[in-house]
Design a protein around this motif. Structure first.
Motif, mmCIF file in Angstrom:
data_model
loop_
_atom_site.group_PDB
_atom_site.id
_atom_site.type_symbol
_atom_site.label_atom_id
_atom_site.label_comp_id
_atom_site.label_asym_id
_atom_site.label_seq_id
_atom_site.Cartn_x
_atom_site.Cartn_y
_atom_site.Cartn_z
ATOM 1 N N LYS A 122 -6.224 5.808 -3.055
ATOM 2 C CA LYS A 122 -6.659 5.759 -1.663
ATOM 3 C C LYS A 122 -5.594 4.998 -0.877
ATOM 4 N N PRO A 123 -5.317 5.420 0.363
ATOM 5 C CA PRO A 123 -4.222 4.792 1.116
ATOM 6 C C PRO A 123 -4.493 3.362 1.543
ATOM 7 N N TYR A 124 -5.760 2.948 1.613
ATOM 8 C CA TYR A 124 -6.090 1.618 2.124
ATOM 9 C C TYR A 124 -6.878 0.781 1.115
ATOM 10 N N LYS B 81 -7.910 -2.917 1.697
ATOM 11 C CA LYS B 81 -6.762 -3.478 2.422
ATOM 12 C C LYS B 81 -7.173 -4.737 3.165
ATOM 13 N N PHE C 244 0.811 -1.217 0.000
ATOM 14 C CA PHE C 244 0.000 0.000 0.000
ATOM 15 C C PHE C 244 0.846 1.269 0.000
ATOM 16 N N SER C 245 1.983 1.223 0.673
ATOM 17 C CA SER C 245 2.834 2.419 0.664
ATOM 18 C C SER C 245 3.395 2.691 -0.730
ATOM 19 N N LYS D 218 -2.125 4.585 -4.547
ATOM 20 C CA LYS D 218 -1.930 6.003 -4.824
ATOM 21 C C LYS D 218 -3.230 6.805 -4.865
#
Length: 223
Positions: A142-144, A190, A135-136, A140
């Motif tokens: 949405k973070p999750y 996620k 995810f990091s 890009k």
């Protein structure tokens, strides 16, 4: 999953004759040694398809599991044929009689392929730091969550240039999960991605499918 999507994933599947399937389905086997309390993430992942929880996954059990998460029977048969032809020989103990098409959960780590995310180590154990990198590096929008394009980017970024044969499996695996588990806005959450590694996403998909069938049945009885 739509019929067109399932046909796309089934196109590369290995065909198996009806006679061979009948032979495999009727093959008896004893309980395999499996410590359910200390399963690795990978063992939990495949355990969903071990429908009778005896540590051994037959092609018929895989078909049942694939149908349970929302695929049609034709796709499930082709999927099971391909997966068992590859993983059966790799995970079967040497003293098990041929044709070695059942998958033994105890030795599932032997079936791991390259070009993956590294979120599972060589023994099939979950690696939290590598999971966070998914995810990091790739979430890009949405973070999750991951979009369809971000899933493709993830697959391409993890390709091992020295092992081109390992490129196909991630495409099929991530493609299938994305088609089944993305939300109405096209995001693979996620939680769903985490559930891929320990099999919880399969349980959720089966529960949702049962719930939908129940609602449909109730609606029909009211007409």
């Amino acid at each position: 999953m739509t019929g067109a999507q399932q046909s796309r994933w089934a196109a590369a599947a290995m065909p198996v004759t009806a006679l061979l399937f009948l032979w495999v389905f009727s093959w008896g086997h004893v309980m395999a040694e499996i410590d359910s309390a200390n399963m690795t993430a990978l063992q939990k992942h495949v355990s969903f398809f071990d429908r009778n929880k005896d540590g051994i996954i037959t092609p018929s059990e895989t078909i049942e599991g694939v149908v349970a998460i929302g695929c049609d029977i034709a796709f499930a048969r082709d999927f099971a044929a391909r997966v068992h032809a590859i993983l059966g020989p790799k995970t079967s103990p040497v003293d098990v009689p041929l044709p070695h098409l059942s998958i033994y959960n105890e030795y599932i780590y032997k079936g791991m392929h390259g070009s993956d995310t590294g979120a599972l180590d060589a023994n099939g154990r979950f690696v939290p730091s590598k999971f966070k990198e998914i995810f990091s590096k790739h979430a890009k929008t949405k973070p999750y969550a991951l979009t369809h394009l971000e899933v493709k980017e993830l697959i391409l970024a993890n390709r091992d240039p020295n092992d081109p044969q390992s490129w196909v499996a991630p495409i099929k695996e991530w493609g299938l999960i994305y088609d089944l588990a993305h939300d109405k806005n096209g995001y693979l959450s996620k939680d769903s991605v985490r559930g891929i590694y320990d099999g919880n996403v399969f349980v959720k998909l089966e529960e949702e499918r049962k719930s939908t069938q129940c609602v449909t049945w109730q609606n029909l009885t009211l007409i």
